[in-house]
Design an enzyme around this catalytic site. Structure first.
Site, PDB file in Angstrom:
ATOM      1  N   ASN A 385       0.653  -1.674  -0.139  1.00  0.00           N
ATOM      2  CA  ASN A 385       0.508   0.200  -0.012  1.00  0.00           C
ATOM      3  C   ASN A 385       0.754   1.504  -0.224  1.00  0.00           C
ATOM      4  OD1 ASN A 385      -1.649   1.756   0.136  1.00  0.00           O
ATOM      5  ND2 ASN A 385      -3.091   0.776   1.756  1.00  0.00           N
ATOM      6  N   ASP A 386       1.945   1.349   1.327  1.00  0.00           N
ATOM      7  CA  ASP A 386       2.332   2.630   1.229  1.00  0.00           C
ATOM      8  C   ASP A 386       3.252   2.838  -0.051  1.00  0.00           C
ATOM      9  OD1 ASP A 386       0.435   3.472   3.336  1.00  0.00           O
ATOM     10  OD2 ASP A 386       1.630   2.229   4.795  1.00  0.00           O
ATOM     11  N   VAL A 387       3.952   1.717  -0.477  1.00  0.00           N
ATOM     12  CA  VAL A 387       4.957   1.427  -1.195  1.00  0.00           C
ATOM     13  C   VAL A 387       4.378   1.668  -2.826  1.00  0.00           C
ATOM     14  CG1 VAL A 387       6.672   0.017   0.008  1.00  0.00           C
ATOM     15  CG2 VAL A 387       5.042  -0.696  -1.067  1.00  0.00           C
ATOM     16  N   ALA A 426       1.120   2.555   7.563  1.00  0.00           N
ATOM     17  CA  ALA A 426       1.273   4.005   8.553  1.00  0.00           C
ATOM     18  C   ALA A 426      -0.135   4.296   8.215  1.00  0.00           C
ATOM     19  CB  ALA A 426       1.637   4.203   6.774  1.00  0.00           C
TER      20      ALA A 426
END
Lengths: 459, 103
Positions: A385-387, A426
């Protein structure tokens, strides 16, 4: 000191340096680990049999020492062998905490015997405090990683409280050492240091735990080095300092991969401390069926898989390899895009995929794969997700702003497999999901991928 | 000053510290991100050398000091856990890397 003992410690120190050196190259890494382990064995045996100063009850002590070693070896060996690869970061963290506790206990025992010698007391207290912080901090990090404690705990004004406790701890240590307080004060110091360790890690978010573990790792190294000073023991000193400095560099390297300064990790709260309002998200989410996904992939020339920790949680690393083989058999070029912090630690994803026999050449690092995305037909994001969150590039208000990401938006089609619309680790929203090119494939990664492979095989 | 005479007495140790810092920095600087986790784990095992300290305490403590003996025994167990667990986990991680080499 016995000549043979000195020689053994020399062997230990050299193997640590050579071992670390070998560990930093993929070809020699495994041997390097064994080299260091051999040096450790030599140092331990030499200490038991050659150190001297053992008084009359040597045999009784030997029984206790070997008893302790036996218990530790069996427990350590079994845990390390049985743990799932996905739980590796937790385990490293736990073992680090054990080392810290060991250093703290040494300090507690030595304190009384060294009253009156200020410099020895200073060394003992320093090692004990650092060891205790590493111990309690590691336990919190462990709980956060395995999900028991999944929300950052922030007391009001936690930065101020933590600073006060830290200064108090430092002042108390100086007072205890300079005035040579009785042994009970050593226990009090130990208690305060343990509390400080807890406070230190409590406010830090789960996504930053690798950095914290690496930092605590170098703390324990430092604690071991203080022990080396106390006993004039070269192997403890070299081993401890090596880990202390190597651990610090490693910590900074990890921070660099996330594009955040270390101070930000420790003092800045991740996912919550963001300034300014988040950008409004426009557009809607589009679903895609397994069948349509299969068709899309089957007629693509180039498919790139972006694995994230969600893949590991769902234990889908084997089925993803199956998907890759099936697609390749149908003439599709498949690669994996590995973000430096994919998984829970840098390199964790590589270990997991390697476990399921994915070929090394297929794992492409971020800088090499990013230019390839415009020619990629389909990107499959599994549990990441965050990456892949474009906010890191274009939303200065986002807490992950500035972190390098995989440019999956450049690809022709993006398929995101997620369990639900919950935010990533996050805790922030992802604009990628609302991109017109993006289709969402909801469901458990293992489940969905198994069905996808079955569809593909039927084609 | 007590601290200066202490340092002068232990000057060899001071040299070891300074040189080891440089060696540690030098060794780690050029490591590919792929190896960060195994490397951290390996370093983690190496600081288990603190167990040497635990053994030394056990060797010169009085056997009749029950609390001391218990704490020492605990310290030896914890240190061993750190060493053995650390090296075994690292080996398991690196085993994965070796496997794909053969292909």
């Amino acid at each position: 000191m016995n000549t043979l003992l000195i020689l053994s410690y020399l062997i230990g120190s050299v193997t640590f340096v050579v071992g670390l050196k070998m560990l930093s190259h993929p070809d020699t890494a495994r041997k390097g680990n064994l080299v260091a382990a051999f040096g450790m064995l030599v140092s331990i045996l030499a200490t038991i049999f050659l150190y001297g100063h053992h008084g009359e009850d040597y045999s009784t002590k030997l029984i206790w020492i070997f008893g302790g070693i036996a218990v530790g070896t069996i427990a350590g060996w079994i845990t390390a062998k049985r743990v799932e690869m996905t739980k590796m970061p937790e385990l490293v963290c736990l073992f680090n905490g054990m080392g810290g506790a060991c250093a703290a206990l040494i300090g507690l025992m030595e304190y009384g015997a060294n009253l009156g010698n200020t410099m020895s007391l200073a060394t003992i207290v320093a090692g004990m405090i650092i060891g205790s912080i590493s111990f309690s901090g590691s336990i919190v990090a462990f709980l956060k990683l395995n999900g028991t404690m999944n929300k950052p705990i922030r007391l009001p004004y936690y930065n101020i409280i933590n600073s006060i406790v830290m200064l108090g701890l430092a002042a108390m240590s100086v007072w205890v050492v300079m005035t040579g307080q009785p042994e009970s004060m050593a226990y009090a110091l130990f208690g305060v240091a343990v509390i400080y360790g807890l406070l230190f890690v409590f406010p830090i978010g789960g996504a930053d735990m690798p950095v914290v573990i690496s930092l605590l790792n170098s703390f324990t190294g430092l604690a071991a080095a203080f022990g080396g000073f106390l006993y004039d023991n070269q192997v403890m000193l070299t081993g401890g300092i090596l880990v202390g400095s190597a651990g610090t560099i490693l910590t900074l390297a990890m921070c660099k991969a996330m594009n955040r300064p270390l101070s930000n990790v420790i003092f800045g709260a991740f996912g919550g401390g963001a300034s300014g309002p988040a950008q409004d998200i426009e557009g809607s989410i589009k679903d895609i069926s397994i069948y349509d996904t299969a068709v899309l992939c089957n007629y693509a020339n180039k498919v790139t898989i972006v694995p994230g920790y969600g893949l590991a949680v769902a234990q889908a690393q084997h089925i993803i390899h199956e998907l890759e083989k099936t697609l390749e058999a149908n003439g599709v070029e498949v690669k994996y895009a590995i973000h430096p912090v994919a998984g829970r630690m840098p390199g964790h994803m590589n270990v997991l995929l390697a476990e399921s026999n994915v070929a090394y050449e297929k794992l492409v690092e971020m800088d090499d794969i990013n230019p390839e995305f415009p020619n990629t037909d389909v990107v499959i994001v599994v549990g990441a997700n965050d990456v892949v969150n474009p906010a890191a590039k274009n939303d200065p208000a986002s807490p992950i702003f500035g972190m390098p990401i995989l440019d999956v938006e450049q690809a022709k089609h993006i398929i995101v497999n997620k369990r639900s619309m919950n935010a990533g680790y996050a805790g922030i929203d992802n604009h990628l999901f609302y991109n017109p090119k993006t289709s969402m494939l909801f469901g458990d990664a293992k489940d969905v991928l198994t069905k996808l492979v079955a569809e593909l095989k039927a084609m | 000053m007590e601290i200066f005479s202490f340092l002068a007495e232990h000057i060899e140790m001071v040299y070891i510290v300074i040189l080891s810092i440089f060696v540690g920095v030098e060794l780690i600087e050029k490591v590919p991100a792929v190896l960060h986790t195994p490397l951290m784990s390996g370093a983690n095992a190496i600081h288990g050398v603190v167990i040497v300290g635990a053994i030394i305490v056990m060797l010169h403590i009085d056997v009749n000091n029950t609390l001391g003996m218990i704490l020492g025994f605990l310290a030896v167990i914890l240190g061993t856990l750190n060493v053995v667990g650390g090296f075994v986990v690292t080996d398991r991680m690196l085993e994965m890397f070796g496997k794909k080499k053969k292909k």
